[in-house]
Write a protein that holds these residues in place. Sequence first.
Motif, PDB file in Angstrom:
ATOM      1  N   ASP A 124       0.796  -1.222   0.000  1.00  0.00           N
ATOM      2  CA  ASP A 124       0.000   0.000   0.000  1.00  0.00           C
ATOM      3  C   ASP A 124       0.834   1.280   0.000  1.00  0.00           C
ATOM      4  OD1 ASP A 124      -2.450  -1.446   0.090  1.00  0.00           O
ATOM      5  OD2 ASP A 124      -2.101  -1.807   2.220  1.00  0.00           O
ATOM      6  N   ASN A 125       1.922   1.280   0.753  1.00  0.00           N
ATOM      7  CA  ASN A 125       2.723   2.503   0.887  1.00  0.00           C
ATOM      8  C   ASN A 125       4.196   2.133   0.901  1.00  0.00           C
ATOM      9  OD1 ASN A 125       0.069   2.890   2.783  1.00  0.00           O
ATOM     10  ND2 ASN A 125       0.549   4.723   1.566  1.00  0.00           N
ATOM     11  N   ILE A 126       5.019   3.167   0.711  1.00  0.00           N
ATOM     12  CA  ILE A 126       6.445   2.833   0.520  1.00  0.00           C
ATOM     13  C   ILE A 126       7.341   4.001   0.901  1.00  0.00           C
ATOM     14  CG2 ILE A 126       6.558   3.608  -1.878  1.00  0.00           C
ATOM     15  CD1 ILE A 126       8.158   0.985  -2.460  1.00  0.00           C
ATOM     16  N   THR A 127       8.552   3.685   1.318  1.00  0.00           N
ATOM     17  CA  THR A 127       9.605   4.691   1.464  1.00  0.00           C
ATOM     18  C   THR A 127      10.740   4.345   0.508  1.00  0.00           C
ATOM     19  OG1 THR A 127      11.332   5.621   2.870  1.00  0.00           O
ATOM     20  CG2 THR A 127      10.631   3.392   3.391  1.00  0.00           C
ATOM     21  N   LEU A 128      11.291   5.365  -0.120  1.00  0.00           N
ATOM     22  CA  LEU A 128      12.420   5.145  -1.039  1.00  0.00           C
ATOM     23  C   LEU A 128      13.751   5.467  -0.365  1.00  0.00           C
ATOM     24  CD1 LEU A 128      10.894   6.890  -4.209  1.00  0.00           C
ATOM     25  CD2 LEU A 128      10.842   4.450  -3.656  1.00  0.00           C
ATOM     26  N   GLN A 129      13.700   5.733   0.933  1.00  0.00           N
ATOM     27  CA  GLN A 129      14.883   6.256   1.608  1.00  0.00           C
ATOM     28  C   GLN A 129      16.035   5.261   1.798  1.00  0.00           C
ATOM     29  OE1 GLN A 129      15.221   7.964   5.928  1.00  0.00           O
ATOM     30  NE2 GLN A 129      14.007   9.402   4.751  1.00  0.00           N
ATOM     31  N   PRO A 130      15.783   4.024   2.111  1.00  0.00           N
ATOM     32  CA  PRO A 130      16.931   3.127   2.410  1.00  0.00           C
ATOM     33  C   PRO A 130      17.907   3.000   1.237  1.00  0.00           C
ATOM     34  CG  PRO A 130      14.887   2.173   3.206  1.00  0.00           C
ATOM     35  CD  PRO A 130      14.510   3.345   2.340  1.00  0.00           C
ATOM     36  N   ALA A 131      19.181   2.957   1.577  1.00  0.00           N
ATOM     37  CA  ALA A 131      20.237   3.027   0.576  1.00  0.00           C
ATOM     38  C   ALA A 131      20.630   1.671   0.007  1.00  0.00           C
ATOM     39  CB  ALA A 131      21.465   3.704   1.173  1.00  0.00           C
ATOM     40  N   ALA A 132      20.128   0.607   0.588  1.00  0.00           N
ATOM     41  CA  ALA A 132      20.528  -0.727   0.133  1.00  0.00           C
ATOM     42  C   ALA A 132      19.551  -1.737   0.731  1.00  0.00           C
ATOM     43  CB  ALA A 132      21.951  -1.024   0.587  1.00  0.00           C
ATOM     44  N   GLY A 133      19.683  -2.966   0.310  1.00  0.00           N
ATOM     45  CA  GLY A 133      18.769  -3.998   0.783  1.00  0.00           C
ATOM     46  C   GLY A 133      18.813  -4.164   2.291  1.00  0.00           C
TER      47      GLY A 133
END
Lengths: 486, 486, 448, 448
Positions: A124-133
């Motif tokens: 449903d929702n998401i953050t694009l912030q993390p830099a890697a897995g």
Amino acid sequence: MKLIFEKSSKGRTAYTLPKLDVPESNIDIPTHLIRKTHLNFPEVYETEVVRHYNELASLNYSVDRGFYPLGSCTMKYNPVLNEEAASLEGFKMLHPYQEEETIQGALELMYELQNFLVEITGMDNITLQPAAGAHGELTGMLIIRKYLHDNNFNHKNEVIVPDSAHGTNPASAAMAGFKVIEVKSNSEGRVDLKNLKELVNENTAAIMLTNPNTLGIFEKDILEISQIAHQNNALLYYDGANLNAIMGKSRPGDNGFDVVHLNLHKTFSTPHGMGGPGSGPVAVKSYLKAYLPKPIVSRRENGMYFFDYNIPKSIGRVRSFYGNFLVLVKAYTYILSMGKEGLKKASELATLNANYLKEKLSKSFEIAYSSLCKHEFVLKGTMLKNYGVNTLDFVKRLLDYGIHPPTIYFPLIVDEAMMIEPTETESKETLDFVIDVYEKVLDEAINSPEVLKEAPHSTPVKRLDEVKANKELKVRYINNEEQGLD
Amino acid sequence: MKLIFEKSSKGRTAYTLPKLDVPESNIDIPTHLIRKTHLNFPEVYETEVVRHYNELASLNYSVDRGFYPLGSCTMKYNPVLNEEAASLEGFKMLHPYQEEETIQGALELMYELQNFLVEITGMDNITLQPAAGAHGELTGMLIIRKYLHDNNFNHKNEVIVPDSAHGTNPASAAMAGFKVIEVKSNSEGRVDLKNLKELVNENTAAIMLTNPNTLGIFEKDILEISQIAHQNNALLYYDGANLNAIMGKSRPGDNGFDVVHLNLHKTFSTPHGMGGPGSGPVAVKSYLKAYLPKPIVSRRENGMYFFDYNIPKSIGRVRSFYGNFLVLVKAYTYILSMGKEGLKKASELATLNANYLKEKLSKSFEIAYSSLCKHEFVLKGTMLKNYGVNTLDFVKRLLDYGIHPPTIYFPLIVDEAMMIEPTETESKETLDFVIDVYEKVLDEAINSPEVLKEAPHSTPVKRLDEVKANKELKVRYINNEEQGLD
Amino acid sequence: MSDFPYLPHTERDIDEMMNYLNIKDINELYQDVPQLFNKDLNLPSSLSELEVKEKLFDLSDFNKNIQEFGIFRGAGVYNHYIPTVVYSIASNRNFLTAYTPYQAEVSQGTLQILFEYQTLICELTGMEVANSSMYDGASALAEAILMAKRINGRNKVLISDLIHPEYYEVTKTYIEAQDIELIEIIHNHQTAQIDIQDLKNKISKEVSCVVVSYPNFFGVIEDLQEIRENVPEDIILIVSTYPISLGLLESPGCFGVDIVVGEGQSLGNLPSFGGPGLGFFASKEKYIRKMPGRIIGETVDKDGKRGFVMVLQTREQHIRRERSTSNICSNQAHNALLASIYLNVMGEKGLKEVALQCYHKAHYLANKLLETDKFEMVYQGPFFNEFVMKSKIDPVYMNKKLIEQRYFGPLPLKKFFPQKGDQILFSVTELNKKRDIDFLCSFLEGLS
Amino acid sequence: MSDFPYLPHTERDIDEMMNYLNIKDINELYQDVPQLFNKDLNLPSSLSELEVKEKLFDLSDFNKNIQEFGIFRGAGVYNHYIPTVVYSIASNRNFLTAYTPYQAEVSQGTLQILFEYQTLICELTGMEVANSSMYDGASALAEAILMAKRINGRNKVLISDLIHPEYYEVTKTYIEAQDIELIEIIHNHQTAQIDIQDLKNKISKEVSCVVVSYPNFFGVIEDLQEIRENVPEDIILIVSTYPISLGLLESPGCFGVDIVVGEGQSLGNLPSFGGPGLGFFASKEKYIRKMPGRIIGETVDKDGKRGFVMVLQTREQHIRRERSTSNICSNQAHNALLASIYLNVMGEKGLKEVALQCYHKAHYLANKLLETDKFEMVYQGPFFNEFVMKSKIDPVYMNKKLIEQRYFGPLPLKKFFPQKGDQILFSVTELNKKRDIDFLCSFLEGLS
């Protein structure tokens, strides 16, 4: 080859700068804070720098050289179009603190990418912030942690992780303050449901799964696992490292997963860059939206995009600014290029390639778990020991034939493992060639094992002494000459 | 490695195009003029194309790999800044027939470059049109021809060229309709003045000289030669291949040369691109201005630049449009970067490098002409024959040490010649390394000549059979399979 | 200490080297130079990289470019789609900074690329052999005419009057000293195709070659079959062609043409203000020894492994000197690489699609323009992607107005044909969008 | 037939492979998947390259970028000069498309680059060891705090209140689950340096580490010597630094700092809207086994030839799993390459010159602004290239007006400090020209 420091010659220079165009002022800094220590950087000229790195590049294997089937790393082709997109000035020359109205293009791209990824995962929702897995895993586990705390599940401090899981899973769970409980795999390579049921209890915070798992096997009992988790008020976490098998075929969100991280540098074709940068967005079900790191990109009614910082329950931030933005641009470009049809086709062909390769290799090699696989599968090199060699020797010999070895000695539950992920961007001809090479090397293992033990023979360096490296621990260049002089 | 044609598989595709967005009309072309012949192009996918050329690149020696001392080719470092400049949209995305007011930046660049080159050569006017050095030679000779005809010197049909000259000189003179007369070199490697005087007569149209010449030796009698030419109403032509020795030190125009061509891809650091594109501007004294190819770039009183086509006596055109414009951009960038100080320094250091290398090598090798050299010098490999090897064997062995051989068997007047031009962009360390290698290979020639005869040993292919290539003459790929099917 | 990033010499290096040479001043190395130049050159002083960039950015920005502007102009240089991969690959510096493959063993990249290029050009043109590049279409044509003379020793050239005017000029310059006579064949004023009767009339035993453009400068497709039928076998038929059109048009080779040349810019090379481009050159195999330019051939190394080398070098200037087939030495190898990547990426299917889109879009534009009543078609011959119209609007004025709208309009033919002041040459490629074409037409309709 | 240029499978390939697998439908390979998704994903259909490009160009053009605009804003991301050679080299696809050097023998390029990078970071920071990169400055700082706890087992962290606010936020997130207490050390309101008395007061046996920024978020240079003197040896002193400033400032290592981290973007990495950047991480050698992240070490191959491998992998997650020093796996290796090329090109001399230019230009701007009477300096501590001013003009309004002039003005501190509505943070680098600075000042002087 020489280190760049060893090519240095006093007085050489590779840079130019315009002359200072303002009057000099006094340096109004306490003397002891002004640098007096010599910076022992190399003194080289431009030609030398260019040649140095040209030579270094020639020593690297890469996807652009050939088959690179690192299991769980999804070394697919990285389109040059992605690079072109990320090199546009309107992306690469943006300052993160520009006024909202001057970054609408970037925000729109992020907003659309959020929507694309949410759709692909069924979340449903998401953050694009993390830099890697792994960064995404930590983010996801912190979301779970905060959610549980806010809902008075403070006692829930255990995370169940399969014995086949990526090492980052337990590591991330531990960083998020959880105790890691390992669940066994059954004879099919799947989570052992009986063992799982024994382990799940009121303290269980979450179950972390990779699906298909690191053996390339789909957890066909996923709905039941989901039920077990949710009945115990535990959350189900999806490690997206292996999403490349199932785009458009199966959605983690539909299967009951509550939190999903993605690896844009794997599934979405952004280059791996010798180790990074990657990008590890984290998608959640709507009830966890309030916990996402801030900011996320939203859209106002008037059509303007903005960074929404108004997320009071947010876990906070996991990275400065907004994540690895240029990696997002590349993933976005890839999704536009492939479209819904292409993404699905990519997953299907990744799976077809893996099964074809597995079946063909199964004539000569032992497959750890021989059932249907998805994007990858695992060979068991145990038999090699009969000839006095092991998986390491075997794969080092592959280098002599110009192909990159698979991930080895992983997953840990398979003895002498070789984890092979061909990806969809390899042709049948390549797979057939690879099969020939594997069989040839197996033949050599039987008939001339010393060739393997001494392998590789044709690489820029021969087999390297890792014991010495770890014992003597030389992790930087020291200019002994200079040291002597000082 | 395989040819791209051998990697083809029916149905693969590497391109995409937007769908046709206008209604289709009937193809109103006579049927027999519509293609029915199959285009046997490869069918490949993008990954394969990228890998194919990545592998091909890895097989190439280049300036970016190391020392590349091809005599008279001036393989100096090609700055990456040049490439960046030439990739600007305002240059690469210009149509040659745009309206004058929309190309003022391009014209200004060309105008300034014209002035720069005229200043460097000590000439008066210039055309940037010729696409390469030899093209410039032809242009220059045609200018001379037209000038002579217009001045009733129709009988002047002989061009004198030294026996040490580049092969392009006689070839260009011949293309311009002249008879080529060869003048001998004296024992110092310079034009034999006595012989020259014997050859110059009323039929002499021009004397073509390279200065310093292909032996790297400055024609110190240049003023006298000029006098001889001019007294006989002959013109003096300067082949600029070796200008790299004398920028800011000596100007051909000051020495009496009437026509000068330059090689921007040599002296002015634009890359050689595996053979081209180059650029060969031709500068003349003012009395020849009227004969330059049209158009040239001029400036109106109002400051606007324009293409001047009003050159009634012009020899016409030697190329469509305006020459290799992007190469001009690169040369212009280089001149701005180096400035007057840098260009002079470059020539001085090129000369210093060559003399240092020559002197050091002269301890072990025979120098064809041992006097002071400029940017290059020539070794004589005759002595190698004593050991049963020759210059070819010698230089092939150099490849095994990772350095590129010099130009060999040229100039023709030196037996077993090796013509070495280190350029100013090579460091003393590199020269010292090269000297070591030469001496080591000489040692091998004496002690194990078979190593040289079989050389190279470590290159992607071993010594190639040129006789077979010329006898069987296979100059394109033929798909035999396909031929059989047709 | 060196302040020049391209120069490696430290003061110590220079001192050591001068010491070794036993000199105190670099000028001692110039002692044999009379009139040593002892002033400063009248040039700017060295600039830092940032300053150079700024200057170049300014000059670039001062131009209006066809990335920002739409364009309906071609006439020899065309704005075609270039797959991203083309320049990405070609910018590899192991291609850029190599030279002529004099040492084949360390130049197999270059050699194989050019061998593949030769093959692609043969396929495209329908010819048997090709060289590895010439400077441009114009000089390639001029060289073809010189080659024809080498083949049959004759000295009259019948040349279509609808060859690109600049090719004609270059040809004129090249043959100036060669005792060759250029005779124009006129075009049929209805079709703009070659006037076959005029061709027939001018054929004689002294004719060395016949030269036509396919399509010609007015965009019209010549009937090569009819032309070949009217050109005796002992006369060399030379065709200059626009390679993209060969995705739709039958290859010249199929009609028995002897030499095919052309400008290869449209194959994966950016317009670049007209240069560098790529002259391609292909012929029948029997003439290969008369061909100018470098040729790459296949062979084996001493272990029997396939490899490539330069062949037929005895034709070339560095060996044959004044008797060489041409003086060409540096060529356009890197542009040949761009063309090769382009053709490999597009493949047969892609090239055909590009050609078809050009065709349909050009015809769509032509029809739309006719509807405006401002334009008339001048010729009835079949055209590919360019066509001539007579305009009721003054061409110079029209283009001025179009530039304000960020378009480069058609080429005023007056540039080359003073008498055709009201005629314009439109050009359309797959990059011209319907919406741009529609805008153009409605804008011109409203223009007076 | 595949229409996707990234997919190689022809229909025949697929048929042959399916035949071999004895299946008739690819879905048979998904028979173990419950709830097979049998709709279309709600995503756009595949676009051609040209259409994708157009879309991306549009999005890019829709932003205002700092190539076109001047900028006086930093606060963690800085617009520094990047020599052309940096990206030219780094775009080599044998760097871009390689991964973690699991097979050292075919990854010596990567390994040597990272070994050299570690050395450069050690030199720059004055530390003994460095890892081969972290995600960014913020996570590097958070990881340093976790590392301090691993070293001394304590759980109180004294952290300067002038650490970058986003680093503070990230740190807070990271330690959330780690039983670590963050305690702020306030700054001296005269100097904006750390309040030493406050630091002293808060030191205790439970303190694991002290964290300061050098220079701090307000641009002021902390006195690391004084700080170290007041931080007992058994407490880990962590410094977050802006690497360009270290061209002018003494290295933290010289003051006995234990761990140095920071954001390496300013070293040859484009601003990129804040990412990807580069977290660098260096420490004393004795702590190396507690360090997070990948480390490269020197060794020899079996012939005794020097080579490089990953070392201390037993600290890492793929072996140590939940007991690893960190979960980091993918890092920012390619950005470390960019930083390495940058430092190699600039050298000591270049880095010092850049730092000095930043210093002088920032101080020139500060003085000019003071002359306008619109601004007041808020703090008296020594600053490097950033400084806080109190403004008589409303910061948001000021920036709006500056954008009209194609400048991004100073950062309004309100973004992070709601009470500082009239304060702004200026940032200047070597790329800010005098003429831009002068324009800015005179424009602001005239603004009301």
